[in-house]
Design a protein around this motif. Sequence first.
Motif, short mmCIF file in Angstrom:
data_model
loop_
_atom_site.label_atom_id
_atom_site.label_comp_id
_atom_site.label_asym_id
_atom_site.label_seq_id
_atom_site.Cartn_x
_atom_site.Cartn_y
_atom_site.Cartn_z
N THR A 1 24.54 -52.98 -43.91
CA THR A 1 25.30 -53.02 -42.65
C THR A 1 24.35 -52.81 -41.48
O THR A 1 23.29 -52.20 -41.62
CB THR A 1 26.38 -51.91 -42.59
OG1 THR A 1 25.74 -50.63 -42.60
CG2 THR A 1 27.37 -52.01 -43.74
N GLY A 2 24.74 -53.32 -40.33
CA GLY A 2 23.98 -53.09 -39.11
C GLY A 2 22.73 -53.94 -38.99
O GLY A 2 22.57 -54.94 -39.70
N GLU A 3 21.86 -53.51 -38.08
CA GLU A 3 20.59 -54.20 -37.83
C GLU A 3 19.49 -53.17 -37.73
O GLU A 3 19.73 -52.02 -37.36
CB GLU A 3 20.66 -55.01 -36.54
CG GLU A 3 21.66 -56.15 -36.60
CD GLU A 3 21.62 -57.03 -35.37
OE1 GLU A 3 20.73 -56.85 -34.52
OE2 GLU A 3 22.50 -57.90 -35.25
N ILE A 4 18.25 -53.60 -38.02
CA ILE A 4 17.09 -52.72 -37.94
C ILE A 4 15.85 -53.56 -37.70
O ILE A 4 15.82 -54.75 -38.04
CB ILE A 4 16.96 -51.86 -39.22
CG1 ILE A 4 16.08 -50.65 -38.97
CG2 ILE A 4 16.50 -52.68 -40.41
CD1 ILE A 4 16.43 -49.46 -39.83
N VAL A 5 14.84 -52.92 -37.12
CA VAL A 5 13.55 -53.58 -36.92
C VAL A 5 12.57 -52.99 -37.93
O VAL A 5 12.42 -51.77 -38.01
CB VAL A 5 13.03 -53.38 -35.48
CG1 VAL A 5 11.64 -53.99 -35.33
CG2 VAL A 5 14.00 -53.98 -34.48
N MET A 6 11.94 -53.86 -38.72
CA MET A 6 10.87 -53.44 -39.61
C MET A 6 9.57 -53.63 -38.84
O MET A 6 9.20 -54.75 -38.50
CB MET A 6 10.85 -54.27 -40.89
CG MET A 6 9.71 -53.88 -41.84
SD MET A 6 9.70 -54.83 -43.38
CE MET A 6 9.47 -56.51 -42.76
N LEU A 7 8.91 -52.51 -38.55
CA LEU A 7 7.64 -52.55 -37.85
C LEU A 7 6.52 -52.63 -38.86
O LEU A 7 6.48 -51.85 -39.82
CB LEU A 7 7.47 -51.28 -37.00
CG LEU A 7 8.52 -51.02 -35.94
CD1 LEU A 7 8.36 -49.63 -35.35
CD2 LEU A 7 8.46 -52.08 -34.85
N LEU A 8 5.60 -53.56 -38.65
CA LEU A 8 4.39 -53.67 -39.46
C LEU A 8 3.22 -53.32 -38.55
O LEU A 8 3.42 -52.93 -37.41
CB LEU A 8 4.28 -55.06 -40.06
CG LEU A 8 5.47 -55.47 -40.95
CD1 LEU A 8 5.39 -56.93 -41.34
CD2 LEU A 8 5.56 -54.58 -42.18
N ASP A 9 1.98 -53.43 -39.03
CA ASP A 9 0.84 -53.02 -38.21
C ASP A 9 0.85 -53.63 -36.82
O ASP A 9 0.77 -52.92 -35.82
CB ASP A 9 -0.48 -53.37 -38.91
CG ASP A 9 -0.78 -52.43 -40.07
OD1 ASP A 9 -0.46 -51.24 -39.97
OD2 ASP A 9 -1.34 -52.91 -41.07
N ASP A 10 0.96 -54.96 -36.74
CA ASP A 10 0.87 -55.64 -35.45
C ASP A 10 2.04 -56.58 -35.18
O ASP A 10 1.96 -57.44 -34.30
CB ASP A 10 -0.44 -56.45 -35.37
CG ASP A 10 -1.66 -55.56 -35.46
OD1 ASP A 10 -1.65 -54.49 -34.82
OD2 ASP A 10 -2.62 -55.92 -36.16
#
Length: 181
Positions: free
Chosen positions: A128-137
Motif C-alpha cells: 500500500t502507499g508510495e515510497i522512494v527507494m534511495l540508492l547511492d546517487d
Amino acid sequence: MATSIRRVVTGHDENGRAICVSDSQASDILQRPNRPGVTLTNLWKCETTPAEYDGDEETLGGPFILHPPKEGSIFRVVEFEPEDPEVMKTLDGKAAFAEMGAAGNIVENARHPFMHRTDSVDYAVVLTGEIVMLLDDSEVQLKAGDVVVQRGTNHAWSNQGTESCLIAFVLVDAVAKLDQT
C-alpha cells in the motif's frame, strides 16, 4: 498507527494431513523512538537453506535482528509513515540500527540517516502507499504493486508522501560472488 497483520501458519497433524497450526495477529513487532514512524513486523524465520517445512511451529522470538540468519531467511512487513524532513535531520541511523544488531551496516555520511546495506538478497512488494527507494546517487519512486529485488546495495526507504506505505520483505542471506572463493 501500525497496521495489525494476521498471520496464518499451516502444518501437518499426526496423520500427515494439512492443518492450520496457528491463526492470530502477528506479535513479533519492533517500534522505537530513534526510528519514528517505522514499524517492523516479523512473520517467519528460517534458519537453514533449504528451509524446513516440517520443523517448529513457531520460529520467532528472541532479539529483533535486521539480518536474516546465516544461510537462512526472514519474512517481515515494514510500515513507513510519512517522514518529517526536520525530524529526519536529528536522527542517528547508526544508533537505530544498533538496536537490531546492524550498526555496522549504516552508510556513513549518506544523504539519508538510514542508508544501509545488508549481505542479503531482499524481495520486496509494495502493498500500500508510495515510497522512494534511495540508492547511492539515484532514487526510484515506488507504488503499490511494484516489486524490488534488492541485491546487497546501499539503500534507504523514504516516505515523502502523505499516507503510510506497507512493504512485505523476504530477506535471504547472501554473499558476493567474489566472497565465495
